[in-house]
Design a protein around this motif. Sequence first.
Motif: not given
Length: 330
Positions: A146-156
């Motif tokens: 979930v934390p990784l998802d938060v980071v990746c989606q903000r980059l997307m």
Amino acid sequence: MENETATAPQLAALADTDINWDRLDKARFHIIGAILFTVQSALIHPTAVVKTRMQVAGSGLSQMNGLSVFRHILKSDGTPGIYRGFGTSAVGSLPGRVLALTSLELSKDMMLKYTQGLNMPEATRVGVANGFAGMVSNLVSCVYFVPLDVVCQRLMVQGIPGSKPCTGPFDVIRKVLKAEGVRGMYRGFGLTAVTQSPAQALWLGAYGAAQHMIWRNLGYGDNVDKKPSHMEMVAVQATAGLQETLDLFAGACSSVITTPIDTIKTRLQVIDDYGVGRPSVLKTTKALLREDGWKGFYRGFGPRFLNMSFYGTTMIVTYEIIKRLSVKQA
């Protein structure tokens, strides 16, 4: 008969068709798993980028279909645009994949041992063990992913109104932690766990039971001297994979049900401009309703359906290949 529990010799025969934790070379299992699942992720990452941008954008992209958004990203940002966040996802997922694969196999092995000797059909026992393992693995994985998802989606979504500009993954982490602390890194945790864990349990449980019954019907539960050939392995996996046709239909139904939840989760994890205080599911839902009405909850449905379908139909095949390439050498 299928309604009888398996005897010890039958279980020994079935051991050649079902590769459990104690038969795996752990180092090879994790290395091969990391490589193959990274390749799989690379193939479906563009659909995740398109879906995420459609769900987050206030207008413009959100009103276009998935193919048009894909072309728009290619035109404006080139190939790097459709792979935004992939480097972070690929590298960051490596420890998470070790965690997911280990928890899956250990929990499956634990449940098989716990249910050994119980008066239940062996296919049911295998299905229960696989289903339990799928749920446990997903819940454990959420803590990391979930934390990784938060980071990746903000980059997307860099450049879309409502998203904060960031220079890279560490900048995202720094800004989220500064604004909200660790809680900010776990936005959408509950929604992720609630929607994914039951589906993973049902899917893996059904596949495990189906594959077990096929092997039994071929006689591997009764003949301890009979060893499956490579072609039989492929044929059984393909036959059990026919379930994936049903999974595809189930995936379509699941997409209809879960896309609104996924849209809320994505916006919750990415956008910070819903008013004073920490964003919440209620604030995010109200904002989406104001922008686009009820149809807004189905933003990105097409790309998400493609993403889920491709992942569902390739995940189990990839996983079986990983296990068979990781068996301990005699």
